[in-house]
Write a protein that holds these residues in place. Structure first.
Motif, PDB file in Angstrom:
ATOM      1  N   ARG A  80       0.925  -1.162  -0.111  1.00 54.73           N
ATOM      2  CA  ARG A  80      -0.058  -0.018  -0.211  1.00 54.73           C
ATOM      3  C   ARG A  80       0.844   0.985   0.003  1.00 54.73           C
ATOM      4  NH1 ARG A  80      -5.406  -0.962   0.150  1.00 54.73           N
ATOM      5  NH2 ARG A  80      -6.079  -2.877   1.043  1.00 54.73           N
ATOM      6  N   VAL A  81       0.400   2.119  -0.731  1.00 52.65           N
ATOM      7  CA  VAL A  81       1.197   3.701  -0.839  1.00 52.65           C
ATOM      8  C   VAL A  81       1.004   4.353   0.399  1.00 52.65           C
ATOM      9  CG1 VAL A  81       1.190   5.797  -1.963  1.00 52.65           C
ATOM     10  CG2 VAL A  81       0.707   3.572  -3.213  1.00 52.65           C
ATOM     11  N   GLY A  82       2.153   4.799   0.997  1.00 51.35           N
ATOM     12  CA  GLY A  82       1.947   5.551   2.309  1.00 51.35           C
ATOM     13  C   GLY A  82       1.776   6.962   2.209  1.00 51.35           C
ATOM     14  N   GLN A  83       2.093   7.569   1.158  1.00 55.47           N
ATOM     15  CA  GLN A  83       1.798   9.035   0.889  1.00 55.47           C
ATOM     16  C   GLN A  83       1.351   9.428  -0.424  1.00 55.47           C
ATOM     17  OE1 GLN A  83       5.574  10.527   2.014  1.00 55.47           O
ATOM     18  NE2 GLN A  83       6.259  10.580  -0.085  1.00 55.47           N
ATOM     19  N   ASP A  84       0.704  10.418  -0.802  1.00 52.60           N
ATOM     20  CA  ASP A  84       0.448  10.858  -2.175  1.00 52.60           C
ATOM     21  C   ASP A  84       1.706  11.043  -2.680  1.00 52.60           C
ATOM     22  OD1 ASP A  84      -2.256  10.547  -1.942  1.00 52.60           O
ATOM     23  OD2 ASP A  84      -2.693  12.574  -1.377  1.00 52.60           O
ATOM     24  N   PRO A  85       2.045  10.813  -3.797  1.00 52.60           N
ATOM     25  CA  PRO A  85       3.318  11.075  -4.659  1.00 52.60           C
ATOM     26  C   PRO A  85       3.451  12.579  -4.787  1.00 52.60           C
ATOM     27  CG  PRO A  85       1.745   9.529  -6.009  1.00 52.60           C
ATOM     28  CD  PRO A  85       0.953  10.364  -4.840  1.00 52.60           C
ATOM     29  N   VAL A  86       4.892  12.914  -4.870  1.00 56.90           N
ATOM     30  CA  VAL A  86       5.276  14.281  -5.267  1.00 56.90           C
ATOM     31  C   VAL A  86       5.946  14.091  -6.288  1.00 56.90           C
ATOM     32  CG1 VAL A  86       5.529  15.069  -2.696  1.00 56.90           C
ATOM     33  CG2 VAL A  86       7.256  14.026  -3.561  1.00 56.90           C
ATOM     34  N   ILE A 123       1.289  -1.443 -11.321  1.00 54.18           N
ATOM     35  CA  ILE A 123      -0.157  -2.033 -11.836  1.00 54.18           C
ATOM     36  C   ILE A 123      -1.046  -1.624 -10.451  1.00 54.18           C
ATOM     37  CG2 ILE A 123      -1.381  -3.966 -11.976  1.00 54.18           C
ATOM     38  CD1 ILE A 123       1.378  -5.476 -13.021  1.00 54.18           C
ATOM     39  N   PHE A 124      -2.136  -1.256 -10.712  1.00 53.97           N
ATOM     40  CA  PHE A 124      -3.190  -0.517  -9.620  1.00 53.97           C
ATOM     41  C   PHE A 124      -4.093  -1.723  -9.763  1.00 53.97           C
ATOM     42  CE2 PHE A 124      -1.443   3.020 -12.096  1.00 53.97           C
ATOM     43  CZ  PHE A 124      -1.328   4.109 -10.900  1.00 53.97           C
ATOM     44  N   LEU A 125      -3.937  -2.023  -8.253  1.00 51.56           N
ATOM     45  CA  LEU A 125      -5.122  -3.199  -7.810  1.00 51.56           C
ATOM     46  C   LEU A 125      -6.435  -2.700  -7.136  1.00 51.56           C
ATOM     47  CD1 LEU A 125      -2.170  -5.645  -6.583  1.00 51.56           C
ATOM     48  CD2 LEU A 125      -3.215  -5.653  -8.916  1.00 51.56           C
ATOM     49  N   GLY A 126      -7.386  -3.524  -7.296  1.00 47.93           N
ATOM     50  CA  GLY A 126      -8.402  -3.180  -6.488  1.00 47.93           C
ATOM     51  C   GLY A 126      -8.504  -3.164  -5.082  1.00 47.93           C
ATOM     52  N   ASN A 133     -10.311  -4.038  -2.297  1.00 46.32           N
ATOM     53  CA  ASN A 133     -11.615  -4.893  -1.800  1.00 46.32           C
ATOM     54  C   ASN A 133     -12.139  -4.220  -0.612  1.00 46.32           C
ATOM     55  OD1 ASN A 133     -10.848  -6.440  -4.067  1.00 46.32           O
ATOM     56  ND2 ASN A 133     -10.305  -8.484  -2.879  1.00 46.32           N
ATOM     57  N   VAL A 134     -11.048  -4.330   0.576  1.00 49.94           N
ATOM     58  CA  VAL A 134     -11.761  -4.013   1.615  1.00 49.94           C
ATOM     59  C   VAL A 134     -12.213  -2.333   1.980  1.00 49.94           C
ATOM     60  CG1 VAL A 134     -11.002  -3.434   4.128  1.00 49.94           C
ATOM     61  CG2 VAL A 134     -10.154  -5.577   2.959  1.00 49.94           C
ATOM     62  N   ARG A 135     -11.408  -1.602   1.261  1.00 52.20           N
ATOM     63  CA  ARG A 135     -11.881  -0.271   1.213  1.00 52.20           C
ATOM     64  C   ARG A 135     -12.846   0.411   0.289  1.00 52.20           C
ATOM     65  NH1 ARG A 135      -5.886   2.472   2.789  1.00 52.20           N
ATOM     66  NH2 ARG A 135      -5.666   1.098   4.445  1.00 52.20           N
ATOM     67  N   ASP A 136     -12.930  -0.373  -0.802  1.00 54.20           N
ATOM     68  CA  ASP A 136     -13.982  -0.115  -1.685  1.00 54.20           C
ATOM     69  C   ASP A 136     -15.415  -0.390  -1.151  1.00 54.20           C
ATOM     70  OD1 ASP A 136     -12.313   0.708  -3.553  1.00 54.20           O
ATOM     71  OD2 ASP A 136     -12.421  -1.056  -4.852  1.00 54.20           O
ATOM     72  N   ARG A 137     -15.643  -1.507  -0.118  1.00 54.66           N
ATOM     73  CA  ARG A 137     -17.051  -1.517   0.339  1.00 54.66           C
ATOM     74  C   ARG A 137     -17.242  -0.625   1.481  1.00 54.66           C
ATOM     75  NH1 ARG A 137     -15.288  -7.856   1.571  1.00 54.66           N
ATOM     76  NH2 ARG A 137     -15.073  -8.372  -0.661  1.00 54.66           N
ATOM     77  N   GLU A 138     -16.222   0.169   2.085  1.00 57.44           N
ATOM     78  CA  GLU A 138     -16.520   0.958   3.014  1.00 57.44           C
ATOM     79  C   GLU A 138     -17.429   2.474   2.488  1.00 57.44           C
ATOM     80  OE1 GLU A 138     -12.934   0.057   5.863  1.00 57.44           O
ATOM     81  OE2 GLU A 138     -12.925   2.098   5.044  1.00 57.44           O
TER      82      GLU A 138
END
Length: 144
Positions: free
Chosen positions: A37-43, A134-137, A139-144
């Motif tokens: 998982r990404v920890g911060q928005d890119p700069v 590669i961007f992955l779905g 699953n857990v966060r999309d349901r919230e």
């Protein structure tokens, strides 16, 4: 097919070794794959007039059970990685679409370097130079 490729590689090696003993051309691999998982928005940064680079952090987790095998005795270690994207097309896509918390697969190579921090102290840095993201779905966060 594998056998013919191996034979061809061996022939090239033998041919090369027999003609010039001072020059050694060997194949090597510097390849990294990280899923996390990404920890911060890119700069996006540009240093000394060079091509810009998109940088973000990424976390990977390692989990293991205790010695007893007790299912409640689970330990986890999180490792943080620095991802740098130099490829022009990928750099722009990463900057625009990679977001904090996104689940991504990063493929690239490992790079070691030095930099001088804001206090003028020389520091060591380990970076993953991304060739592919590669961007992955989620699953857990999309349901919230």
């Amino acid at each position: 097919m594998l056998r013919s490729a191996s034979t061809q590689l061996l022939r090239q090696f033998v041919r090369h070794r027999s003609t010039d003993m001072t020059l050694s051309l060997e194949k090597s691999i510097n390849r990294v794959q990280l899923l996390g998982r990404v920890g911060q928005d890119p700069v996006m940064r540009q240093v000394d007039g060079r091509n810009p680079v998109t940088i973000f952090s990424m976390a990977t987790n390692e989990m293991w059970r205790g010695v007893d095998g007790d299912p409640r005795d689970v330990s986890q270690k999180t490792t943080w990685h620095r991802i740098s994207v130099f490829k022009p097309g990928l750099r722009d896509v990463a900057y625009q679409y990679v977001k904090k918390g996104s689940r991504v697969l990063v493929e690239g190579k490992l790079d070691y370097g030095e930099y001088v921090d804001k206090n003028s102290v020389k520091r060591q840095a380990t970076t993953i130079i991304a060739d592919n993201i590669i961007f992955l779905g989620d699953n857990v966060r999309d349901r919230e």
